[in-house]
Design a protein around this motif. Structure first.
Motif, mmCIF file in Angstrom:
data_model
loop_
_atom_site.group_PDB
_atom_site.id
_atom_site.type_symbol
_atom_site.label_atom_id
_atom_site.label_comp_id
_atom_site.label_asym_id
_atom_site.label_seq_id
_atom_site.Cartn_x
_atom_site.Cartn_y
_atom_site.Cartn_z
ATOM 1 N N ALA A 139 50.817 64.956 43.847
ATOM 2 C CA ALA A 139 50.227 66.208 44.346
ATOM 3 C C ALA A 139 50.286 67.249 43.356
ATOM 4 N N HIS A 140 51.166 66.955 42.349
ATOM 5 C CA HIS A 140 51.543 68.167 41.513
ATOM 6 C C HIS A 140 50.163 68.691 40.669
ATOM 7 N N ARG A 141 49.609 68.076 39.825
ATOM 8 C CA ARG A 141 48.618 68.459 39.190
ATOM 9 C C ARG A 141 47.320 68.799 40.316
ATOM 10 N N VAL A 142 47.318 68.010 41.438
ATOM 11 C CA VAL A 142 46.370 68.507 42.329
ATOM 12 C C VAL A 142 46.522 69.783 42.866
ATOM 13 N N ILE A 143 47.896 70.246 43.073
ATOM 14 C CA ILE A 143 48.345 71.712 43.433
ATOM 15 C C ILE A 143 47.816 72.669 42.426
ATOM 16 N N ALA A 144 48.246 72.353 41.258
ATOM 17 C CA ALA A 144 47.936 73.160 39.928
ATOM 18 C C ALA A 144 46.336 73.327 39.772
ATOM 19 N N GLN A 145 45.804 72.250 39.922
ATOM 20 C CA GLN A 145 44.221 72.366 39.842
ATOM 21 C C GLN A 145 43.756 73.003 40.912
ATOM 22 N N ASP A 146 44.025 72.810 41.896
ATOM 23 C CA ASP A 146 43.582 73.688 43.150
ATOM 24 C C ASP A 146 43.677 75.074 43.051
ATOM 25 N N LEU A 147 44.856 75.794 42.566
ATOM 26 C CA LEU A 147 45.173 77.048 42.256
ATOM 27 C C LEU A 147 44.120 77.316 41.056
ATOM 28 N N LEU A 148 43.767 76.813 40.241
ATOM 29 C CA LEU A 148 42.926 77.034 39.400
ATOM 30 C C LEU A 148 41.479 77.155 39.843
ATOM 31 N N VAL A 149 41.033 76.279 40.456
ATOM 32 C CA VAL A 149 39.926 76.222 41.395
ATOM 33 C C VAL A 149 40.047 77.491 42.309
ATOM 34 N N GLY A 150 40.699 77.757 42.787
ATOM 35 C CA GLY A 150 40.850 78.961 43.868
ATOM 36 C C GLY A 150 40.775 80.104 43.270
ATOM 37 N N LEU A 153 39.141 75.999 31.833
ATOM 38 C CA LEU A 153 40.475 76.574 31.679
ATOM 39 C C LEU A 153 41.583 75.751 31.403
ATOM 40 N N TRP A 154 41.553 74.687 32.099
ATOM 41 C CA TRP A 154 42.936 73.719 32.246
ATOM 42 C C TRP A 154 42.754 73.016 30.700
ATOM 43 N N ALA A 155 41.620 72.704 30.136
ATOM 44 C CA ALA A 155 41.685 72.060 29.062
ATOM 45 C C ALA A 155 42.042 72.980 27.971
ATOM 46 N N GLY A 156 41.442 74.323 28.040
ATOM 47 C CA GLY A 156 42.070 75.268 26.915
ATOM 48 C C GLY A 156 43.501 75.357 26.654
ATOM 49 N N ILE A 157 44.213 75.631 27.884
ATOM 50 C CA ILE A 157 45.339 76.010 27.848
ATOM 51 C C ILE A 157 46.520 74.815 27.776
ATOM 52 N N HIS A 158 45.836 73.665 28.030
ATOM 53 C CA HIS A 158 46.430 72.327 27.670
ATOM 54 C C HIS A 158 46.256 72.179 26.408
ATOM 55 N N GLY A 159 45.186 72.401 25.614
ATOM 56 C CA GLY A 159 45.073 72.206 24.164
ATOM 57 C C GLY A 159 46.117 72.851 23.580
ATOM 58 N N LEU A 160 46.044 74.095 23.904
ATOM 59 C CA LEU A 160 46.835 75.156 22.898
ATOM 60 C C LEU A 160 48.428 74.815 23.148
ATOM 61 N N THR A 161 48.653 74.221 24.529
ATOM 62 C CA THR A 161 50.243 73.743 24.725
ATOM 63 C C THR A 161 50.375 72.541 23.575
ATOM 64 N N ALA A 162 49.565 71.521 23.802
ATOM 65 C CA ALA A 162 49.627 70.617 22.938
ATOM 66 C C ALA A 162 49.912 70.820 21.628
ATOM 67 N N LEU A 163 49.210 71.727 21.062
ATOM 68 C CA LEU A 163 49.077 72.124 19.714
ATOM 69 C C LEU A 163 50.597 72.608 19.427
#
Lengths: 228, 228
Positions: free
Chosen positions: B156-167, B190-200
């Motif tokens: 449910a977690h990332r679905v919730i996070a994804q839903d917030l983004l999509v919303g 958007l998710w990819a971008g911020i995930h990429g920066l976090t990963a770096l």
DNA sequence: TGCATTTAATTAACACCGTTAATTAAAATA
DNA sequence: TATTTTAATTAACGGTGTTAATTAAATGCA
């Protein structure tokens, strides 16, 4: 062993006499590397086993240590293939003269390299990013490190890739196509974006096909976001 | 022993008689999990050792198997903390009414969670992304899987996070703040971008401080790129 | 040539790891 | 009290990377 002077008069390390044996050594080293590459491609980073590499090449595990310091160095040498392939791919993509199209081509090439060379990309940018020069970006002595990194063949790769990105951004700013600002930060933002998408495409969180369509959306959005 | 039927299997789940002993079992299970959490935070994913967890809690390694199927399940249960913390962080950030500001807040919260919970972020989104429901995004039966995922507390977690983004993206489009288009693809970008920066930021390739300033640049660029 | 030395590869061993099976000791049940 | 269930143990297996000691072959030198 207390003295560090050379005992015998004639220098031990002969500069000649290493035509035959040294060639054979190089040959075995190369075949170990070949086996290691197969092993890495087949089992990935986590499943990479030094003992299996040895078995594959027909020697005992300890023999590997006569040619490589330890497992990590063997893996690092194995990763070299990925470095040069990455270099070639990125370099070949930076042909367009329009900065926007150049960025798009760079981004696409980066993403496709990752998807088509999953094991190597994972190793280079995700699992063992320390194989590239550590802490180059954003450090205090960034300029000197950058110059030093270009002299070091091991870290030149992502410096080259980063320079291509920064160059495209700078060209775009100078041409009035992009808003003014710090080119390095903007280039790093682009890098982060495409790296993130590539990483997700290599994870179970996103299929490569979906990621490919998102890549277009991402590059579009980022490049538009750079415009005035 | 030739028969495969289960005449007197001991796995008879008695509905009563679980007042004392079961409470003790739960207690030991909890303390194993506590030790596992310390072990994970201290040594990370690659250095996480079941035997050391056992030693830490004062039992032999095999005892762990009476409470968890194997090392992977122990690790998964350990990761739960990260899931709920991530959930809370993201959910708390989605308060702003302006879609642009909401996206910015979500992005910042995501990034900060990663930097402040490095071990958990790495595990959840980089090393063991399979702990979240696999292949949800971009699959054929995306809608059904999405619904099913919301019922499954583990995914449910990332679905919730994804839903917030999509919303937020959808709200922005409907309000005329963003260009029309597929909200899911835009949210994934958007998710990819911020995930990429976090990963770096969690890698030796970029310092967290530098990444934090790039985060502003990235969110600015992405949000501007969404605008008409 | 024959002897000594260097070199290449080996075997043996150590300290870990996750995991399964067999076994003991204690508690609960009848 | 006798029996059964349960909890934890010890023993063992196959695997990992790595170091030290040892053998066997190639080389250097007289």
């Amino acid at each position: 062993m207390g003295t560090s002077s050379t005992p015998s008069r004639s220098t031990r390390p002969r500069e000649k006499s290493r035509s035959r044996d040294n060639a054979e050594k190089q040959e075995l080293r190369a075949s170990i590397l070949r086996a290691a590459s197969e092993e890495f491609l087949g089992h990935g980073y986590e499943g990479f086993s030094l003992r299996r590499v040895a078995e594959r090449v027909g020697y005992t595990p300890t023999t590997i240590y006569l040619y490589f310091r330890d497992k990590d160095e063997l893996l690092f040498e194995t990763a070299r293939d990925g470095f040069v392939a990455f270099d070639a791919t990125i370099q070949a993509a930076a042909t367009q003269s329009d900065p926007r199209e150049r960025l798009r081509a760079l981004g696409r090439a980066y993403f496709e390299f990752g998807v088509n060379n999953a094991a190597h990309y994972r190793l280079m940018f995700m699992q063992r990013a320390d194989f590239l020069l550590p802490r180059l970006v954003g450090t205090a002595a960034s300029e000197e490190l950058h110059a030093a990194a270009l002299l070091d063949p091991d870290s030149a790769h992502r410096v080259i890739a980063q320079d291509l990105l920064v160059g495209a951004v700078r060209d775009g700013i100078e041409a009035g196509l992009f808003r003014a600002g710090e080119p390095i930060a903007k280039a790093d933002a682009l890098w982060a974006g495409i790296h993130g998408l590539t990483a997700l495409a290599l994870s179970p969180l996103m299929s490569p096909e979906h990621a490919r369509s998102v890549a277009d959306e991402l590059l579009d959005t980022l490049i538009r976001g750079l415009e005035p």
